[in-house]
Motif scaffolding. Sequence first.
Motif, PDB file in Angstrom:
ATOM      1  N   THR A 130      -3.069  19.911  17.548  1.00 42.31           N
ATOM      2  CA  THR A 130      -3.551  19.745  18.913  1.00 42.31           C
ATOM      3  C   THR A 130      -3.370  18.392  19.367  1.00 42.31           C
ATOM      4  O   THR A 130      -3.348  17.488  18.836  1.00 42.31           O
ATOM      5  N   TRP A 181      -9.842  23.342  17.936  1.00 44.95           N
ATOM      6  CA  TRP A 181      -8.514  22.571  17.722  1.00 44.95           C
ATOM      7  C   TRP A 181      -7.593  23.514  16.564  1.00 44.95           C
ATOM      8  O   TRP A 181      -8.228  24.053  15.574  1.00 44.95           O
ATOM      9  N   SER A 221     -13.387  20.547  19.720  1.00 42.43           N
ATOM     10  CA  SER A 221     -12.857  20.383  18.427  1.00 42.43           C
ATOM     11  C   SER A 221     -13.155  21.682  17.601  1.00 42.43           C
ATOM     12  O   SER A 221     -12.162  21.983  16.651  1.00 42.43           O
TER      13      SER A 221
END
Lengths: 441, 441
Positions: free
Chosen positions: B202, B198, B195
């Motif tokens: 995404t 991201w 993350s």
Amino acid sequence: MRFEEDLIERIRPDAALVAKVSSTTISLMALIRDMAMAHHEVVDVRLVGSVAKETYVGRPDIDVFILFLKETPRSTLEKIGLGIGREVLPLYEERYAEHPYIHGTFDSFEVDIVPCYHIDDPSQLISAVDRTPFHTKYVLDHLLSEQRDQVRLLKQFLKGTRAYGAEARVQGFSGYLSELLIIKFKTFRKVLEASSRWNFGTKVTMTNGPSAKFPSPLVFIDPVDETRNVASALSVEQFAKFVYASQEFLASPDERFFFPLERSDMGQDAIKRYFDQTGFKVVIVSSPRPTGIDDNIYPQTRKTMEGIRTVLEQGDFHVLDKNFEIGRETRMAFLLMTNEVSQCHKHVGPPVWMDNSDVFLDRWRGHCVGEPYIEGGRWVALIRRNHTGAHDLLVKEMAKASIGSSFKGMEFSVIPHEQVISGGYESVLTELLDKRLPWTI
Amino acid sequence: MRFEEDLIERIRPDAALVAKVSSTTISLMALIRDMAMAHHEVVDVRLVGSVAKETYVGRPDIDVFILFLKETPRSTLEKIGLGIGREVLPLYEERYAEHPYIHGTFDSFEVDIVPCYHIDDPSQLISAVDRTPFHTKYVLDHLLSEQRDQVRLLKQFLKGTRAYGAEARVQGFSGYLSELLIIKFKTFRKVLEASSRWNFGTKVTMTNGPSAKFPSPLVFIDPVDETRNVASALSVEQFAKFVYASQEFLASPDERFFFPLERSDMGQDAIKRYFDQTGFKVVIVSSPRPTGIDDNIYPQTRKTMEGIRTVLEQGDFHVLDKNFEIGRETRMAFLLMTNEVSQCHKHVGPPVWMDNSDVFLDRWRGHCVGEPYIEGGRWVALIRRNHTGAHDLLVKEMAKASIGSSFKGMEFSVIPHEQVISGGYESVLTELLDKRLPWTI
């Protein structure tokens, strides 16, 4: 129409002036011809412009072109051409547009003596002025003699509505464009009937066949050179004014379109009332008048004003309007929604997920009010301004403005609102605030 | 990692709680099952949610679904399902999302008893809640038992960073999404490693094959229904915060991401200092709290704030930020660059050459400061504003704002800057002005 006939009577040069113009032109042409034809490089001496075309309004300039063989070196052309000009005109100055020429007076008329190349076709032109003899010939070949009064009406209408002249100061309609409009539409009234319905980008041609695209409000393809737009100098401002003036004149004809009243400067009371009523503010940037000709100074001043406007807008001062005056000094006036803004502004940075968001954080962490924060997925910082006043901003940041080359190195003064409205700037304020169209004054 | 192991120790429910949850769940399930299975329309009674999946953090809600035959009329399903809920739970309330259910307490646990349809495949769902048993089954089938602690870490991280919960109040990450992230990336740390990189848009999937496009910052295709984005409730705000929190946590792990300090309200001094430093202003619009559930009130409040913002912006008040608080009353706060504007504004109309320019002239001639004038080819009028203050504007023009239906017919009060900062609004001002991220408090 009685109304137009009366106007024509008033505008048409009287017999005495016509006689004087003729005799002066004849002597001047004879003088120049004698001197010029002695040079084997000279092909011809040609009377051009409104005197040649008999379309002048008021006291005309006399324009004489000396046509040289294509092979003549430019330096020779200038030496001979300007030499003749200097010799013929008792009072003269050397002028230089794209091309040097002699401007002076002869027998109390303003005279231009212009050397140019004699070319067979305008597509081969060497200097921009080489096209002029073709323009004169085209008009002489196509304008009916009874249409000369119609050209005069149109020119006077353009003068009265302050739209006459293709020079940078005016950005309006040239004499040649006026003549072409009459050739195309036949009469003054028919020109206005057409122009009252013009849209931005309207195209008018005398010729058939394809032609280039021009990004101008009005496109009139030059009948002697299809690659050229005769109306290229026309600003959208002047275009719109002419369209509206046509509509208004047709709705209620009035001699004020031809002979408007003079606009007098706003008085102190009117100026104060304007700012009291609106709450707006003004700031003026002044500089010495740059050296050079109007056709250079005006575009440079406009460019400089754009640069200053950008500085103001970047400082969050909303520029509502601007105008300038070029006298002994250049005065550039900016009308502002307000001249004081909050101490901070909100600076929106990159989205949090962008690689370069680090750079933003490194730059602003510890240097903004609070810390950078996330809004709508982007980093935002509240940043203290360097200047909260428009005057301070310009005093300090004027150097950042992109300015016209004629203004490079000049001293600029910034005059704040209170000082501007306390007097001495009535003329440029009138330019800025009195929005009445000439025929409504 | 020692750090994470210590955290897991702290987060993992202790033996006593686990025992208590188990015994309570067993008795509750037995009670419901006894009553429910007496009805031939009932197919099954199913424990779902974090208790079923053993992924809870802190004291869990117990979620029990009563599954009905597809053919059961909705009214019968509600009558039987809600009837059982009412009977089983000594303290209850009826709640209604897209679907009615019973929320109450049982043996000091919060309990939801939800009737739904028993379907063979999530593509056939009749009510949105019909999907839940499939989610529970998917997690039970795919989450390894040693990954339950990883889910707990992630959930606590989301709670600590205030991003946990898909409800409208939070617009964050649901429990199911947290579980899927661990199934996909294996561990808490690997989720954060992913993350932290991201980008907006995404896409994460457990499945292969094509899937629909979703306009969301994060797309996690539901493995039990490819047409659904599990992260559809996630706001760009929460998405960006999570990406940044991941980056920050990986750079320097700290328990403050899991257990942040409480944010205390800004004091009067801090509030005054903020407004002194920035020069910004604030205005608050308050109304009674609308009736209904949070999942309805929060979106309605956001819509109402957008409507009010439009009114402010149309009045030339630049809204820098906004926030709200829903307590006994709804307080919507708007941060403004300034709360006083000039008496006039510039109204730009149509180009002069447009047919409808007459309408503009007829409208404004004699009703603006000076007369309409031409600028850049367009008609422009300087118009006197009805209101120069943000407070006055909202008092008079609030009725023009497009507001959420829950607010229709409500009395709005507008509280001006001076009154707001003189006290009593510290809580909503803290929401608006204290931009620190939870782990930096």
